[in-house]
Each structure stands twice: as structure tokens, then as C-alpha cells.
Design a protein around this motif. Structure first.
Motif, short mmCIF file in Angstrom:
data_model
loop_
_atom_site.label_atom_id
_atom_site.label_comp_id
_atom_site.label_asym_id
_atom_site.label_seq_id
_atom_site.Cartn_x
_atom_site.Cartn_y
_atom_site.Cartn_z
N PHE A 429 49.09 92.31 78.42
CA PHE A 429 49.42 90.96 77.94
C PHE A 429 50.93 90.80 78.07
CE2 PHE A 429 47.53 87.81 74.64
CZ PHE A 429 48.31 86.77 75.15
N PRO A 430 51.43 90.66 79.33
CA PRO A 430 52.88 90.56 79.52
C PRO A 430 53.43 89.27 78.93
CG PRO A 430 51.71 90.24 81.58
CD PRO A 430 50.67 90.55 80.57
N SER A 431 54.76 89.26 78.75
CA SER A 431 55.34 88.12 78.05
C SER A 431 55.25 86.82 78.84
CB SER A 431 56.79 88.42 77.69
OG SER A 431 57.48 88.72 78.87
N GLU A 432 54.97 86.91 80.13
CA GLU A 432 54.78 85.69 80.90
C GLU A 432 53.51 85.77 81.73
OE1 GLU A 432 58.14 84.15 83.02
OE2 GLU A 432 59.45 84.95 81.44
N PRO A 433 52.76 84.69 81.80
CA PRO A 433 51.47 84.74 82.49
C PRO A 433 51.61 85.22 83.93
CG PRO A 433 51.82 82.58 81.46
CD PRO A 433 53.05 83.38 81.21
N PRO A 438 47.27 94.26 87.40
CA PRO A 438 45.84 94.60 87.52
C PRO A 438 45.20 94.94 86.17
CG PRO A 438 47.26 96.04 88.87
CD PRO A 438 48.15 95.08 88.21
N SER A 439 45.98 95.58 85.26
CA SER A 439 45.36 95.93 83.97
C SER A 439 45.40 94.75 83.00
CB SER A 439 46.09 97.12 83.36
OG SER A 439 47.46 96.80 83.23
N GLY A 440 46.07 93.67 83.39
CA GLY A 440 46.21 92.54 82.48
C GLY A 440 44.99 91.64 82.51
N ARG A 441 44.59 91.20 81.33
CA ARG A 441 43.41 90.32 81.31
C ARG A 441 43.70 89.04 80.56
NH1 ARG A 441 38.58 94.61 80.05
NH2 ARG A 441 39.54 96.41 81.04
N ALA A 442 44.95 88.83 80.17
CA ALA A 442 45.28 87.63 79.39
C ALA A 442 45.16 86.39 80.24
CB ALA A 442 46.70 87.76 78.84
N GLN A 443 44.60 85.35 79.64
CA GLN A 443 44.37 84.09 80.36
C GLN A 443 45.27 82.99 79.80
OE1 GLN A 443 40.24 83.34 79.64
NE2 GLN A 443 39.61 85.36 80.40
N ALA A 444 45.28 81.86 80.48
CA ALA A 444 46.15 80.76 80.06
C ALA A 444 45.91 80.38 78.59
CB ALA A 444 45.93 79.56 80.96
N GLU A 445 44.65 80.33 78.17
CA GLU A 445 44.34 79.95 76.77
C GLU A 445 44.94 80.94 75.79
OE1 GLU A 445 41.69 80.05 79.13
OE2 GLU A 445 39.98 79.01 78.21
N VAL A 450 49.05 82.19 71.52
CA VAL A 450 50.27 82.85 71.04
C VAL A 450 51.33 81.81 70.73
CG1 VAL A 450 52.18 84.37 71.73
CG2 VAL A 450 49.81 85.06 72.15
N SER A 451 51.46 80.84 71.59
CA SER A 451 52.48 79.83 71.36
C SER A 451 52.14 78.99 70.13
CB SER A 451 52.63 79.02 72.65
OG SER A 451 52.92 77.72 72.38
N ALA A 452 50.86 78.66 69.94
CA ALA A 452 50.47 77.86 68.77
C ALA A 452 50.75 78.62 67.47
CB ALA A 452 48.99 77.49 68.85
N VAL A 453 50.42 79.90 67.44
CA VAL A 453 50.60 80.66 66.19
C VAL A 453 52.09 80.95 65.96
CG1 VAL A 453 49.97 82.76 64.93
CG2 VAL A 453 48.27 81.61 66.33
N ALA A 454 52.83 81.14 67.07
CA ALA A 454 54.28 81.40 66.91
C ALA A 454 54.99 80.21 66.28
CB ALA A 454 54.90 81.73 68.26
N THR A 455 54.53 79.00 66.60
CA THR A 455 55.22 77.81 66.06
C THR A 455 54.59 77.34 64.74
OG1 THR A 455 53.83 76.45 67.48
CG2 THR A 455 56.04 76.94 68.30
#
Ligand code: MSP
Length: 593
Positions: A429-433, A438-445, A450-455
Motif C-alpha cells: 500500500f505505497p503512499s501513491e497509487p 506487484p505485491s501491491g493490491r491497493a485500489q483507487a477506493e 485513507v484520504s477521507a479518514v485522514a481529513t
């Protein structure tokens, strides 16, 4: 009988409007204290509820006023976590004709009625977890000292004179009314009786010599205050209403009653034949609590937030600031105004038999559940309707299913057998999409989450500042839904701790979800203190890590170490919030009837 309009005041000097006297200069009020921001403003904060009449037992509307103040105050403590910096007062309003008459009707001495009902308020607020630092009763000796001193200040500044008051008085509302605010309604015997247009309560004609406060002189200073501080009365529509009231002439105000008529109150200093008007008496409670007239009160005043219902706006936004200016003090920093609860579409009243007992509700829905309901559903700008099914539906969906379900999904033994706050994997889950490898599975949502909870903490704080606590809760609830979506999307129950491919991602999904839960728990503390405590304890968050300053959401994602990673979770304490719909026999009965 010749009826003249209310507020027809015949002062001893023979005029109903009095020109400025030499000892009273408006310049003093409009420049000095009004424009100066007190140095202590940022370090100390003082929250108040209205003080409650003791003519009848508390209902949910009273509890709502107290809960709003409690949540605001608790949120402030999260920002400035030092008990010494925050004061929070509540109490009971025990003098006046209304109480004198209620006691007579109940065959009790007024003091007996006051003791009885004041104790009910105190018990309710203890049970409801109202975190007040003082409970004032206006029958206390410390209060008499404050009121009489305050009176002396007004007198010394030439703001009181004796005159004849003739007009309508409403004992239930403890207020004077002009003819235009009075209407006629059929009484119990069918005859037309005069009643207040606003409240529908009976009014009676009064003519007596009283002390009069030169309220009329304060119209301009009040306008200046409100124009200079557009947030003084929040939400905005109420600010606007008060400015509109001030477009009209402001009549002087009778501030005492003949003692032969009203004996249950504080005598006018030096004139036992007169009793101080109950609203002047009641409003000064806000000063009594902070030590007035001793100088210590200056470290609290005027950094004060009054929480009040819309029915008492005129008293707090016109009479009180004018009295304060008259006594040489600034108006309060904020007046937060809320609307009312109705029940099944009707105003709550003893005569309609629809008064909702708050203690029954606390029993049925739990303290946290009922606090959450009132604050989540109560909207300051308009009235809200209460019925039981609405409470059950809201609590089941938001606290039991969404929040409780999320906690359970992320901490249950089968999904997190080690009972550890798992590690966050920055390559998954790198800091930018764009950096997802290859090991990353984080999606745009997931980035959107993360951005919604951070703010969220900032959003919530803004809503508190605007007295929109329901919007703060709506924002939290929406993020809880989003987090559930995140967990659902990645189905950690389908991933395997034993697989070197799955494990880092499984840990990351749980880490992110636990971080979101930690934010929700922290932000819910002002509204559901005990539920939030259980949630945070389950996550292993210590008591010194629960303020907004310590929040630091998802540090690892932002490239910082996380104090939680690898930490043991707190002990399992069962379901966070049990569902209500199946388990409540009283509700089943209510459905059948
Ligand atoms: N004693 C005065 C206040 C003096 S403050 C210096 C008074 N007391 S009250 O008991 O009638 O009301 C106390 C608070 O409860 C007020 O803020 C009032 O608006 C609130 N509520 C009373 N009925 C209510 C509802 N039905 N719904 C929500 N709040 C209501 O006024």
C-alpha cells in the motif's frame, strides 16, 4: 378596563425612554471590552447549559440541551487535554413565580419541591454521563451573593430606576409580553382566556411599581457586538433573528416584583419590598459558578459558550449581554442555539401525556446508545421528532452493525489469531497509487478511504465549531461505511497468514482498518464516552493516546513509525453494541398495539 400596551413604563422621572445619563457612556461599552479579545481566551474555556426549572421532572428535551453542551465540552477537552482549562456548568433554576405556584399546587414548600426535582436532574445527569464540573442551584448562598453584587453594579452605574410596570406577564415562561404577542383561547370553562401567542401559556395583567433596567440604551451596543462577531450566535439563522429583533425599539425591562406577590426569590438589596426578577437571578448563575464577584471569575469570563434552546434566545442574546455590558463586562463569546424535540409530531407536554422520560430511554437503549441517538438525530436549526422505532433502527444500523461489526471483523480470533496490531506493508500500500508494485493490491477506493479518514478529525472539529454535532456524526458514520466497504472488498477472511504472498497484504488490510477504527473511537469519545473507551481499549490504545493531538492516523503510510504496529490488542470484551430489535420485549409489545 383601559388596557395599555405592555412595557408602558412610567419612570419616576416621568419618561418611558431615558436619555443617557452622565455616569453612563455608551462609548465605554462599544470600544473597550467589546473589541478586546481576552488574553485567557485561548487557554480557558467555559461551557454552560441553561439551568433547568424545577416545576416538573426532566424530559428528553432537557437532556438534549445538556448533551449538546457535554459533547461540545468533551470535544474541547480532546483538543486541549487539561482539566484545569475547561469549566462546564449546569444546574437548576429554582426561584420565581412559576416555582412558587407549582409548589403551592403540589402542597409543598417551595424549598421541598426544589430539593426533590433538583435531585432528579442531578441523578439524570450522573446517569447520562454529563461531565459537568459544577451543578449550581439558584437557592444557594453563593448565588445570592453574586446576584446582589451584580444588582449593585447596575445600580451604581445608574441603570436601574423605579417605575410603574403595566402589562401582561406569563408565569410559565416568566416573561413580560406586549399586547401583540397575546391572543385569546377558550379556557377550561369555555370562556376566552388571554394566552401567549408563542407558547400558548396563560398570561395575566400586572400593574405594579418595580425597578426598571435601562435596556433601551443597549440597542446599538448589542447591534455592534453582533455585527462585529457574526458567529456570536450560532447557527447563523438565530444570529440573524436577533439582529432583526434589534431593528425594533428595545423597551426598558422590569427587573423586580413586589415581594407580597413574589416572595420566592432574592430580595432587592436595601429594599425588601421587592424581589429580583427570576431571569436576572437565573442568568447570573453563569457568573456565580466561576466565582463572581471574586476576581477569579475574570480568568473565565468572557470565554464562555452558552448552549441554549431557541425558546430562551431573547433572554440570552438580548437581556443577558445588555445586563453584562451594564455591569461593565463583555457579552459571552458564543451562544449556541438548538431547536426542540417533538413526540410523534406533537409538542411534549404534561397535559398531552406524551412526555418522554429520559431515564427509561437510557435504560432501554443504554447510555451511549441514547446519547448517540439524540446527538445524531438532533438538528439545531429545526425541530426533530421522537419515536422509539427510529432509535432502534439508527442504533442497530450504525452502532451495532456498522461500527460493532467492523471491530469484530478486524479483531476476531479467527481473522487475527495472534491478537496483535499487524504490520503495515508499504510496498503493498505505497503512499501513491502510481507506485503500487506487484505485491501491491491497493485500489483507487482504498486511497479515497485513507484520504477521507485522514481529513475526518478536521471535518469533525469544524462541525463542532459550527454547532453541527449531527454532521460530525454523519461524517464519522460515512467513514465507518467506507471502511466496511474496504474490508468487504479485500475479504481478509479469504487470505492466509501462512502464505508469504497473502500475509503482508492481510496484515496491511487489518492495520488500515484498525487505524480507521482508532480514529472513529477517538472522535466518538465526546458522544459515546463508554463505548469509545471500550473500543479504544480493545485496540490497545492507552489513556494518554486518546486526544486529537495524539491521533496521527496511519503514520506508516505517511512514512513515519507507528507506535501501534506489533502491539498486543486489548482483551476481548464482547459485543461492542448489542442489536436492539430482537431483544426488546417492550418494542414487540409496542408493535402489536
Ligand atoms: N430556567 C430557564 C433557563 C434559564 S438559563 C439562565 C428554562 N428552563 S427550562 O427547564 O424550561 O428549559 C431548559 C432547556 O431545555 C432550554 O434550553 C430549553 O430550550 C430546553 N428544552 C425544553 N423543552 C425542550 C424540548 N422539547 N426539546 C429540546 N429542548 C427543550 O428555560
Amino acid at each position: 378596563m383601559l388596557r395599555v400596551s405592555a412595557f408602558r413604563l412610567l419612570g419616576r422621572r416621568g419618561a418611558s425612554r431615558v436619555s443617557l445619563s452622565e455616569d453612563f457612556s455608551l462609548r465605554h461599552y462599544s470600544s473597550g471590552p467589546l473589541s478586546v479579545r481576552d488574553d485567557t481566551r485561548d487557554s480557558r474555556a467555559y461551557f454552560t447549559t441553561p439551568i433547568f426549572y424545577v416545576n416538573a421532572a426532566p424530559h428528553i428535551g432537557h437532556l438534549y440541551s445538556a448533551l449538546l453542551a457535554d459533547a461540545l465540552c468533551r470535544h474541547h477537552r480532546l483538543r486541549v487535554p487539561s482539566d484545569a482549562a475547561t469549566g462546564f456548568s449546569t444546574g437548576t433554576d429554582e426561584h420565581g413565580l412559576k416555582i412558587q405556584q407549582a409548589a403551592a399546587a403540589a402542597g409543598l414548600a417551595p424549598s421541598e419541591l426544589c430539593d426533590r426535582v433538583s435531585a432528579q436532574f442531578q441523578q439524570l445527569f450522573r446517569e447520562a454521563d454529563i461531565s459537568s464540573t459544577d451543578f449550581i442551584r439558584t437557592t444557594e448562598a453563593r448565588h445570592r451573593v453574586a446576584v446582589q453584587h451584580f444588582w449593585g453594579m447596575l445600580k451604581a452605574r445608574g441603570l436601574l430606576y423605579k417605575g410603574i410596570y403595566e402589562g401582561w406577564y406569563c408565569a410559565s415562561d416568566e416573561c413580560f409580553l406586549p399586547e401583540a404577542k397575546v391572543t385569546r383561547q377558550p379556557g377550561p370553562s369555555g370562556d376566552l382566556c388571554p394566552v401567549s401567542l408563542e407558547s400558548g401559556h396563560p398570561v395575566s395583567w400586572t400593574k405594579e411599581e418595580n425597578y426598571i433596567f435601562r435596556l433601551s440604551q443597549f440597542r446599538e451596543p448589542l447591534q455592534q457586538w453582533l455585527r462585529g462577531d457574526p458567529e456570536a450566535i450560532t447557527p447563523e439563522p438565530f444570529h440573524h433573528t436577533v439582529l432583526q429583533w434589534l431593528e425594533e425599539e428595545l423597551p426598558d425591562l422590569s427587573v423586580s416584583r413586589r415581594s407580597s406577590h413574589l416572595h420566592w426569590g432574592i430580595p432587592v438589596p436595601g429594599d425588601d419590598s421587592q424581589t429580583i426578577y427570576v431571569w436576572l437571578d437565573a442568568l447570573v448563575n453563569y457568573l456565580t459558578v466561576i466565582g463572581y464577584p471574586n476576581a477569579e471569575f475574570k480568568s473565565w469570563w468572557p470565554n464562555t459558550s452558552h448552549i441554549i434552546g431557541k425558546d430562551i434566545l431573547k433572554f440570552h442574546a438580548i437581556y443577558w449581554p445588555a445586563l453584562l455590558l451594564g455591569a461593565g463586562m463583555s457579552p459571552p463569546h458564543r451562544i449556541y442555539v438548538h431547536s426542540h424535540w417533538t413526540v410523534c409530531g406533537q409538542k411534549m407536554s404534561k397535559s398531552l401525556g406524551n412526555v418522554v422520560d429520559p431515564r427509561t430511554c437510557l435504560d432501554r437503549y443504554t447510555v451511549d446508545g441514547f446519547r448517540y441517538f439524540l446527538l445524531r438525530q438532533g438538528v439545531p436549526s429545526w425541530d426533530c421528532d421522537y419515536y422509539d422505532e427510529k432509535v432502534v433502527k439508527l442504533l442497530d444500523s450504525e452502532l451495532a452493525d456498522a461500527l460493532g461489526g467492523l471491530l469484530n471483523r478486524c479483531t476476531a480470533n479467527r481473522i487475527n489469531p495472534s491478537g496483535i496490531y499487524p504490520a503495515f506493508c508499504t510496498t503493498c500500500f505505497p503512499s501513491e497509487p502510481g507506485l503500487v508494485g506487484p505485491s501491491g493490491r491497493a485500489q483507487a477506493e482504498d486511497y479515497a478511504l485513507v484520504s477521507a479518514v485522514a481529513t475526518l478529525p478536521k471535518q469533525v472539529a469544524d462541525h463542532y465549531d459550527n454547532f453541527q454535532i449531527y454532521k460530525a456524526l454523519e461524517a464519522v458514520s460515512s467513514c465507518v461505511r467506507q471502511t466496511n466497504g474496504f474490508v468487504q472488498r479485500h475479504a481478509p477472511w479469504k487470505l492466509n497468514w501462512e502464505s508469504p504472498v497473502d500475509a503482508p497484504w492481510l496484515g496491511t488490510v487489518l492495520h488500515v482498518a484498525l487505524e480507521c477504527l482508532r480514529v472513529f473511537g477517538t472522535l466518538l469519545q465526546p458522544v459515546t464516552p463508554s463505548l469509545a473507551d471500550r473500543l479504544l481499549s480493545r485496540l490497545g490504545v492507552s489513556s494518554t493516546e486518546r486526544s486529537l493531538g495524539e491521533l496521527h492516523f496511519l503514520s506508516r503510510f505517511y512514512g513515519h513509525p507507528s507506535p501501534f504496529e506489533g502491539r498486543r490488542l486489548g482483551p476481548e470484551t464482547g459485543v461492542l453494541f448489542p442489536r436492539l430489535d430482537q431483544s426488546r420485549s417492550w418494542l414487540v409489545k409496542a408493535h402489536k398495539t
